[in-house]
Design an enzyme around this catalytic site. Structure first.
Site, PDB file in Angstrom:
ATOM      1  N   TRP A 272      14.452  -6.234  27.322  1.00 23.67           N
ATOM      2  CA  TRP A 272      13.464  -4.633  27.657  1.00 23.67           C
ATOM      3  C   TRP A 272      11.413  -5.226  28.527  1.00 23.67           C
ATOM      4  O   TRP A 272      11.164  -6.118  27.374  1.00 23.67           O
ATOM      5  CB  TRP A 272      13.094  -4.395  26.424  1.00 23.67           C
ATOM      6  CG  TRP A 272      12.476  -2.343  26.626  1.00 23.67           C
ATOM      7  CD1 TRP A 272      11.290  -2.619  27.881  1.00 23.67           C
ATOM      8  CD2 TRP A 272      12.323  -1.867  25.627  1.00 23.67           C
ATOM      9  NE1 TRP A 272      11.291  -1.553  28.032  1.00 23.67           N
ATOM     10  CE2 TRP A 272      11.775  -0.766  26.586  1.00 23.67           C
ATOM     11  CE3 TRP A 272      12.828  -1.851  24.525  1.00 23.67           C
ATOM     12  CZ2 TRP A 272      11.625   0.453  25.926  1.00 23.67           C
ATOM     13  CZ3 TRP A 272      12.055  -0.109  24.226  1.00 23.67           C
ATOM     14  CH2 TRP A 272      11.529   0.930  24.483  1.00 23.67           C
TER      15      TRP A 272
ATOM     16  N   ASN B 205      13.751 -15.258  24.893  1.00 26.27           N
ATOM     17  CA  ASN B 205      13.210 -14.393  24.173  1.00 26.27           C
ATOM     18  C   ASN B 205      11.258 -14.893  24.105  1.00 26.27           C
ATOM     19  O   ASN B 205      11.356 -16.020  23.971  1.00 26.27           O
ATOM     20  CB  ASN B 205      12.991 -14.274  23.367  1.00 26.27           C
ATOM     21  CG  ASN B 205      14.391 -13.140  23.031  1.00 26.27           C
ATOM     22  OD1 ASN B 205      15.103 -12.514  24.441  1.00 26.27           O
ATOM     23  ND2 ASN B 205      15.200 -13.063  21.634  1.00 26.27           N
TER      24      ASN B 205
ATOM     25  N   GLU C 109      -0.192  17.210  13.179  1.00 25.67           N
ATOM     26  CA  GLU C 109       0.535  16.115  13.441  1.00 25.67           C
ATOM     27  C   GLU C 109       0.984  15.947  11.710  1.00 25.67           C
ATOM     28  O   GLU C 109       2.282  15.572  11.614  1.00 25.67           O
ATOM     29  CB  GLU C 109       0.258  15.148  14.488  1.00 25.67           C
ATOM     30  CG  GLU C 109       0.688  14.046  13.794  1.00 25.67           C
ATOM     31  CD  GLU C 109       2.606  14.181  14.847  1.00 25.67           C
ATOM     32  OE1 GLU C 109       2.776  15.222  15.266  1.00 25.67           O
ATOM     33  OE2 GLU C 109       2.801  13.156  14.635  1.00 25.67           O
TER      34      GLU C 109
ATOM     35  N   LYS D 167       4.948  16.294  10.608  1.00 25.89           N
ATOM     36  CA  LYS D 167       5.748  15.331  10.281  1.00 25.89           C
ATOM     37  C   LYS D 167       6.095  16.036   9.132  1.00 25.89           C
ATOM     38  O   LYS D 167       7.551  15.869   8.346  1.00 25.89           O
ATOM     39  CB  LYS D 167       4.953  13.960   9.488  1.00 25.89           C
ATOM     40  CG  LYS D 167       4.507  12.905  10.443  1.00 25.89           C
ATOM     41  CD  LYS D 167       6.040  12.327  12.035  1.00 25.89           C
ATOM     42  CE  LYS D 167       5.998  13.066  12.220  1.00 25.89           C
ATOM     43  NZ  LYS D 167       6.114  13.496  13.698  1.00 25.89           N
TER      44      LYS D 167
ATOM     45  N   GLU E 174       9.123  18.877   8.767  1.00 25.72           N
ATOM     46  CA  GLU E 174       9.637  18.032   9.816  1.00 25.72           C
ATOM     47  C   GLU E 174      11.399  17.328   8.692  1.00 25.72           C
ATOM     48  O   GLU E 174      12.234  17.533   8.592  1.00 25.72           O
ATOM     49  CB  GLU E 174       9.379  17.088  11.293  1.00 25.72           C
ATOM     50  CG  GLU E 174       9.638  17.069  12.191  1.00 25.72           C
ATOM     51  CD  GLU E 174       8.792  16.658  13.007  1.00 25.72           C
ATOM     52  OE1 GLU E 174       9.532  15.710  14.628  1.00 25.72           O
ATOM     53  OE2 GLU E 174       7.992  15.328  12.862  1.00 25.72           O
TER      54      GLU E 174
ATOM     55  N   HIS F  13     -11.480  32.397   9.123  1.00 19.20           N
ATOM     56  CA  HIS F  13     -11.005  33.185   9.653  1.00 19.20           C
ATOM     57  C   HIS F  13      -9.913  34.017   9.361  1.00 19.20           C
ATOM     58  O   HIS F  13      -9.272  34.775  10.426  1.00 19.20           O
ATOM     59  CB  HIS F  13     -11.059  33.656  11.881  1.00 19.20           C
ATOM     60  CG  HIS F  13     -13.128  32.579  11.560  1.00 19.20           C
ATOM     61  ND1 HIS F  13     -13.941  33.294  11.916  1.00 19.20           N
ATOM     62  CD2 HIS F  13     -13.133  31.461  12.573  1.00 19.20           C
ATOM     63  CE1 HIS F  13     -14.411  32.737  12.352  1.00 19.20           C
ATOM     64  NE2 HIS F  13     -14.132  31.864  12.238  1.00 19.20           N
TER      65      HIS F  13
ATOM     66  N   LYS G 158      15.978  14.180  18.106  1.00 20.22           N
ATOM     67  CA  LYS G 158      15.607  13.125  19.000  1.00 20.22           C
ATOM     68  C   LYS G 158      14.900  13.776  19.869  1.00 20.22           C
ATOM     69  O   LYS G 158      13.792  13.191  20.470  1.00 20.22           O
ATOM     70  CB  LYS G 158      16.055  11.980  19.039  1.00 20.22           C
ATOM     71  CG  LYS G 158      14.547  10.411  18.940  1.00 20.22           C
ATOM     72  CD  LYS G 158      13.926  10.177  17.871  1.00 20.22           C
ATOM     73  CE  LYS G 158      13.373   9.531  18.911  1.00 20.22           C
ATOM     74  NZ  LYS G 158      11.545   9.487  17.596  1.00 20.22           N
TER      75      LYS G 158
HETATM   76  C1  G6P Z   1      11.491  16.102  19.871  1.00 17.70           C
HETATM   77  C2  G6P Z   1      11.344  15.772  18.959  1.00 17.70           C
HETATM   78  C3  G6P Z   1       9.926  15.475  18.300  1.00 17.70           C
HETATM   79  C4  G6P Z   1       9.027  14.991  19.800  1.00 17.70           C
HETATM   80  C5  G6P Z   1       9.224  15.889  20.675  1.00 17.70           C
HETATM   81  C6  G6P Z   1       8.960  15.388  22.130  1.00 17.70           C
HETATM   82  O1  G6P Z   1      10.877  17.886  19.711  1.00 17.70           O
HETATM   83  O2  G6P Z   1      11.936  15.797  17.919  1.00 17.70           O
HETATM   84  O3  G6P Z   1      10.011  14.558  17.602  1.00 17.70           O
HETATM   85  O4  G6P Z   1       7.896  15.001  19.751  1.00 17.70           O
HETATM   86  O5  G6P Z   1      10.268  16.364  20.698  1.00 17.70           O
HETATM   87  O6  G6P Z   1       9.734  14.268  22.600  1.00 17.70           O
HETATM   88  P1  G6P Z   1       9.544  13.303  24.030  1.00 17.70           P
HETATM   89  O7  G6P Z   1      10.174  12.371  23.847  1.00 17.70           O
HETATM   90  O8  G6P Z   1       8.888  14.267  25.235  1.00 17.70           O
HETATM   91  O9  G6P Z   1       7.691  12.825  23.158  1.00 17.70           O
END
Ligand code: G6P
Length: 661
Positions: free
Chosen positions: A129, A155, A534, A538, A541, A557, A656
């Site tokens: 990578w 590496n 955020e 978290k 989720e 408000h 994901k």
């Molecule tokens: C999904 C994942 C989130 C992520 C979002 C955007 O909803 O569950 O964790 O933030 O997609 O994904 P990206 O790959 O575009 O950052």
């Protein structure tokens, strides 16, 4: 040609009485090796900031009684989390070196190997990578010497490769790639036994490296070298392995020798030995029995990928910052933006989904305040259907971890159709978003597996901060001194994050106290408002609890009506006026008997009376506060989910990468 190793270095397996396994001792050694490698890795990476590229790659080597190709491919797949822009293997078949290399994921290499099966029982492999440049087959490892009799996978970085390459070219060596790694294969040419050639080579190398080397002339034998880059030796029955990480072979053997920096190892199916760069035999090498099952090993010993990835943030951040700043001249460097006409930009529109969008919202504060360019932030799903007003003077900045989120891709395509300049901040190499965009700034978070995004978020914030400084220096809206101070604050973050991570037990205890509650409000102002979104995301989720992120100023408000003793407010106290104003919210909530957890800087706000709990972070500048506050918020979400027993890495109903609308 000499295929023999000097007798003084030969150790038969039977003679290694000192290598007996003792579990207690093994665990101790395992721990000390881990700490030792962490220390060295951190030391080296911080030194490399001024020098350039570090790659996160995977190495595998096999010698034994099985056919090597499937073993190597299997090992590479298990290492794919370390990198997947190209991969390759080398084996010796009927006395001749054979190599296979492919760009893209291991599946491509596997298909190539299936079309060309070999029966060789020893070989080496690599998955790469690159943090810089476009992946290509030429750059893929293994690299070979001029006569194609020596194969090397590497590496790390050979810092003095330019000078070495020039010296080699001057005496007639022909190089096939621009990589630093190829010089190693050429340096290994010449006379003498393979081990002696390795010793002569490594003393010329500067930088960090883990190497796995195969000499066509020496059947059933591999060499490994470790210097500031991980390499482990797997000891099997009639087979031995080399790899950059244990998961590569853990389903085949749990017996591991952790190599130290400065070790050279020679392995055959039935023996292994370790010498130093000057040929001195190592006598204290210990075989460690790894207690993890293969899946736990991929998680680096952590219970879940989410926890592992939270803990990987300091390293991910270091990798993301690498080569992108120059403290001497007080400048931010983005080679990726050279020749990109950012000077004509009149407005920036940030588009993203989920966590990436929260990073973008924080980015708005950074860019507007530092570079004085107007910024708008939109969810990609809204942007694509609102007939947005954009033109060639608009920079559309798309942020995505995966680079494959359907809404973000559609928004990026729309932006292009309307002639806007499209820049992306992305973690996925070569993904669709990077191909749609005019330019890409990669976050180098490494593969993120847990569905709840953690390390990608902090790396996105780091790139956004660098981009703000880059734009500010271009527009001369920042002085050199302030620029240097900001860069220094950024560079201090990995260490500060590490300190916060050491405090995980406190956050776990907090989670034990609160996991049975049902309603959580996260409040913040300024950069802490998107951070509140955020933090709440978290928690919902992974724990499925009701959690809302709110602008603290909006409490009066409406949301304040929700406050009662069973509602937990998590108040994020940033710096400056935003923090001062948020202090008032705490009093309002306490007056209504709500419970309050505060995340704050002790030095900035002093003691905060009457609240249930104060989590403290160390000091940083006001823009970077979210990069530190996010650590306890992520840990809190993780531990609440753990206490509730939910499936942390694959929470219900979520994916994901959302590749459909
Ligand atoms: C999904 C994942 C989130 C992520 C979002 C955007 O909803 O569950 O964790 O933030 O997609 O994904 P990206 O790959 O575009 O950052």
């Amino acid at each position: 040609m000499n295929s023999e190793i000097a007798p003084a270095h030969r150790v038969s397996k039977k003679k290694r009485g000192s290598n007996d396994i003792n579990t207690f001792h093994s665990l101790f050694v395992l721990f000390s090796h881990f700490m030792f490698s962490m220390y060295y890795h951190r030391k080296r990476t911080s030194e490399f900031h001024e020098k350039g590229d570090i790659r996160m790659c995977g190495i595998i080597g096999y010698v034994g009684e099985k056919v090597a190709m499937p073993v190597l491919l299997d090992g590479l797949k298990r290492l794919e989390y370390r990198g997947y822009d190209s991969a390759g293997i080398a084996v010796v078949e009927d006395g001749c070196m054979v190599t296979f290399r492919r760009t893209g994921k291991i599946a491509g290499l596997e298909a190539l190997c299936q079309e060309n099966p070999t029966l060789s029982r020893w070989g080496i492999g690599h998955t790469r990578w690159a943090t810089h440049g476009v992946p290509s087959e030429k750059k893929a490892h293994p690299h070979l010497d001029c006569r194609q009799r020596i194969a090397v996978v590497h590496n790390g970085i050979i810092e003095n490769y330019r000078q070495l390459r020039k010296e080699l070219e001057d005496i007639g060596h022909v190089f096939l790639s621009e990589t630093d790694s190829e010089v190693v294969a050429h340096l290994l040419e010449g006379g003498g036994a393979p081990l002696q050639r390795i010793q002569k080579t490594v003393i010329k190398l500067q930088g960090s490296y883990a190497l796995c080397i195969l000499f066509q002339e020496e059947p059933d034998t591999l060499y490994g070298v470790r210097m500031f880059n991980p390499l482990v030796l797997g000891v099997g029955e009639n087979e031995n392995f080399l790899a950059s990480d244990i998961p590569a072979f853990l389903d085949k053997t749990r017996k591991v020798v952790f190599l130290d920096d400065g070790d050279i190892t020679r392995i055959t199916p039935n023996s292994w030995e370790i010498v130093d760069f000057y040929g001195k035999q190592k006598t204290q090498a210990t075989v460690v029995q790894i207690p993890w099952d293969p899946l736990t090993a991929e998680k680096g010993g952590y219970k879940h990928f989410m926890l592992k990835e939270i803990h990987e943030q300091p390293q991910a951040l270091e990798d993301t910052l690498l080569g992108r700043w120059d403290l001497v001249n007080g400048r931010v460097r983005f080679d990726e933006l050279e020749g990109f006409a950012l000077g004509t930009v009149e407005r920036i529109v940030i588009i993203a989904c989920g966590t990436a969008c929260h990073a973008g919202m924080i980015g708005k504060y950074m860019i507007e305040q530092l570079a004085r360019v107007p910024v708008e932030v939109d969810y990609a799903s809204e942007f694509r259907y609102r007939d947005p007003l954009i033109d060639e003077k608009t920079l559309v900045l798309c942020i995505s971890q995966s680079g494959e989120t359907a809404d973000t891709l559609a928004a990026a395509r729309l932006a292009r159709e309307r002639q806007a300049m499209v820049l992306s901040i992305c973690n996925g190499m070569g993904t669709t978003l990077t191909r749609i965009s005019d330019r890409t700034l990669y976050t180098r978070a490494g593969v993120e597996i847990g569905v709840a995004s953690t390390k990608a978020f902090s790396c996105q914030l780091a790139v956004l901060f660098l981009l703000s400084l880059y734009l500010a220096q271009q527009r001369t809206t920042i002085g050199n001194q302030l620029l240097s101070t900001h860069i220094q604050s950024l560079l201090a973050l990995p260490r500060q994050m590490n300190d916060l991570l050491k405090n995980s037990a406190t956050i776990h205890e907090l989670a034990r106290q609160y996991y049975l509650y049902h309603d959580f409000l996260y409040l913040g102002r300024g950069v802490c408002y998107p951070l509140a979104l955020e933090g709440a995301l978290k928690l919902k989720e992974v724990s499925y609890l009701h959690a809302e992120g709110l602008s603290a100023g909006e409490m009066k408000h409406g949301p304040i009506a929700l406050i009662e003793p069973d509602v937990i407010s998590v108040v994020l106290l940033g710096k400056g006026i935003a923090g001062a104003k948020t202090l008032g919210n705490i009093e309002e909530i306490k007056a209504r008997k709500g419970k309050v957890i505060v995340v704050s800087h002790p030095d900035h706000w002093g003691e905060i009376p009457l609240v249930e709990q104060v989590i403290t972070i160390t000091d940083t500048n006001k823009y970077l506060v979210p990069l530190l506050m996010i650590i306890p918020l992520q840990l809190f979400a993780y531990y609440v989910a753990l206490e509730k027993g939910s499936d942390v890495d694959q929470p219900r109903n979520l994916a994901k990468s959302v590749t459909v609308e």
